[in-house]
Design a protein around this motif. Structure first.
Motif, PDB file in Angstrom:
ATOM      1  N   GLU A 160       0.785  -1.159   0.076  1.00  0.00           N
ATOM      2  CA  GLU A 160      -0.154   0.093   0.443  1.00  0.00           C
ATOM      3  C   GLU A 160       0.737   1.701   0.470  1.00  0.00           C
ATOM      4  N   ASP A 180       2.573   1.641  -3.463  1.00  0.00           N
ATOM      5  CA  ASP A 180       1.864   1.868  -4.263  1.00  0.00           C
ATOM      6  C   ASP A 180       2.744   1.963  -6.127  1.00  0.00           C
ATOM      7  N   ASN A 181       2.698   0.710  -6.453  1.00  0.00           N
ATOM      8  CA  ASN A 181       3.732   0.574  -7.816  1.00  0.00           C
ATOM      9  C   ASN A 181       3.088  -0.932  -8.300  1.00  0.00           C
ATOM     10  N   THR A 200       4.465  -6.873  -6.354  1.00  0.00           N
ATOM     11  CA  THR A 200       3.462  -7.623  -5.878  1.00  0.00           C
ATOM     12  C   THR A 200       3.014  -8.409  -4.797  1.00  0.00           C
ATOM     13  N   LYS A 215       9.874   2.787   1.746  1.00  0.00           N
ATOM     14  CA  LYS A 215       9.049   2.509   2.169  1.00  0.00           C
ATOM     15  C   LYS A 215       8.827   1.469   3.225  1.00  0.00           C
TER      16      LYS A 215
END
Length: 498
Positions: free
Chosen positions: A69, A72-73, A77, A116
């Motif tokens: 989240e 956001d890329n 996955t 992140k």
């Protein structure tokens, strides 16, 4: 997926419909191969990296949803466990300075992800098997919140009829005794311990068999030279423990079926091939569907209309047969193509090591595929398979078989035979000389020193234990140093042992 699925969601009628659709997909693929439907504008490469997340104590951090989240890329996955992420680097041509660009892009993606992750109070660990895993991390509650992962777990357990068991005998640490692992788990999550690098190469249909056969020949030396997975659940096991662990964690066979010779779903194969069709046909013939979902496409009608069929059922089925070199059918912008997916290598230790491993593979694979007298005409398939297990078990200490030479150490095989072949293959692919020397130079130095990630990890743990540390402390100390050095980015053969 359209509906809630559980282990008993598929009734007999649905399985029969799925089997019929898979057969029609196979017929459509055969027609496409015979009629020349495939696009091959240039030789593209692609790369996937599976990653671990760890907390401040270097334990698995079950935080992939939070990190994704924050990222956001779409290049990142989920994977099977909540402590895993997967990075899919966009494909690119092999020629020119594409490999240095791949190195640069990979550093950029991983740097962003680590930043992140730090915001979420965790960090990335790019390593074949996270050495701080415990059996509690294999509890089903840690399966990523995705119905397909849960269903895959349930279907494998249902097919097996019992909980997965892990039984591995290790290569001893210097001065130590061989160690054993005997564990029964309640899920397939030990598979998530296996974090790998997957190398893709797009090839023309008529070239596929030669490239796949070449990849099979190279598998043993790849894992021996690139090993980075020596510890699992506190035990020193194979230099590349991912290889037996993946097989055992996802095995759908109880002991009785193993004794009957039923094939495992994690599979090296059993013969050299003459077409990609051979591999898809074997998958359909030998393995029942684990996720028998169907879509509305009729692949033959789609093909007759002049469009490329998705072959959804065949591709889904192919994704649940884990060949070490997997055939891939894909459609991009309406154009179908074929790829060899090489799956034997572990993640890490560094970006430079990963790209160097890729350069060795792509170069040697091409040279072998284009040789006048193919290597596989002089080498039994069983010998190639035995090389894989010997290289995974013993790393640089393995003895591998090579036609025209006999039994040889992996470092000597690379230095004498494969590096010249890789240079030849990369030049034929029009890779820049600077790139060739940069990446194959790393492989040459790694083999000259006989130091890969597994050697360094084993040496550091052995040293810590000789100074009085217990195994848990030694592993944690080693992993701390590993992550710091990996972030610096110098290749693993240069890492200090102290």
């Amino acid at each position: 997926m359209g509906k809630d699925l559980t282990a008993d969601s598929f009734d007999a009628a649905e399985r029969a419909r799925y089997r019929g659709k898979v057969a029609r997909c196979l017929d459509a693929l055969g027609r496409m191969l015979s009629d020349g439907h495939f696009s091959f504008p240039r030789r593209h490469i692609g790369l996937e990296v599976e990653l671990n997340l760890v907390d401040t104590k270097l334990r698995p951090a079950m935080s992939n949803a939070l990190v994704l989240e924050a990222l956001d890329n779409p290049s990142f996955t989920t994977e099977l466990s909540q402590h895993n992420l997967e990075l899919n680097v966009p494909p690119r041509p092999l020629a020119g300075d594409s490999m240095p660009e791949l190195e640069r892009d990979l550093r950029g993606y991983l740097g962003e992800a680590d930043e992140k992750a730090n915001d979420c109070e965790v960090r990335l660990a790019m390593i074949g098997i996270l050495p701080t895993l415990s059996t509690s991390d294999f509890d089903q509650k840690w399966i990523t919140n995705n119905t397909r992962y849960t269903l895959l777990n349930d279907q494998i357990l249902a097919a097996r009829g019992e909980h997965p068991s892990l039984a591995l005998d290790g290569a001893p640490l210097p001065g130590g005794e061989p160690e054993q692992l005997r564990v029964v788990t309640e899920s397939i999550l030990p598979e998530a311990a296996c974090t790998s690098v997957q190398l893709h190469l797009q090839v023309a249909p008529e070239e596929f068999a030669a490239h796949w056969n070449a990849a099979q020949c190279l598998a043993g030396v790849q894992v021996a030279v690139g090993a980075n997975s020596p510890f699992l659940l506190g035990k020193a096991l194979w230099h590349e423990t991912r290889i037996p662990l993946f097989l055992q964690a996802t095995d759908t066979r109880p002991e009785e079926l193993k004794n009957q010779g039923v094939r495992p779903r994690v599979w090296f194969g059993e013969r050299w091939i003459t077409s990609i069709f051979d591999l898809f046909e074997e998958n359909v013939r030998y393995f029942p569907g684990l996720l028998p979902e169907t879509d509305d496409e009729d692949p033959l009608e789609t093909l007759e209309s002049g469009r490329a069929p998705g072959l959804g059922e065949l591709r889904l089925h192919n994704g649940t047969v884990w060949r070490w070199n997997r055939p891939v059918y894909d459609v991009v912008d309406g154009e179908p193509h074929l790829r060899v997916e090489n799956r034997v290598l572990p993640a890490g230790p560094t970006v430079l090591d990963i790209v160097a491993n890729a350069a060795l593979f792509y170069g040697a694979q091409r040279a072998l595929a284009e040789s006048e007298r193919p290597l596989w005409t002089r080498m039994s398939f069983h010998a190639a398979e035995e090389n894989l297990y010997a290289g995974a078990r013993d790393g640089f200490d393995a003895r591998l078989y090579w036609p025209g030479i006999g039994w040889i150490a992996p470092d000597e095989l690379v230095l004498r035979v494969l590096l010249p072949l890789a240079r030849e293959g990369l030049r034929a692919a029009e890779v820049s000389e600077d790139a060739i020397e940069r990446y194959l130079g790393v492989i040459e130095a790694r083999c000259a020193t006989r130091r890969n990630g597994a050697w360094w990890q084993r040496k550091m743990v052995s040293l810590a234990e000789s100074r009085g540390a217990d195994r848990e402390t030694a592993l944690s100390t080693m992993l701390t140093r590993y992550l710091d050095l990996a972030q610096v980015g110098d290749p693993v053969h240069t890492w200090p042992v102290e």
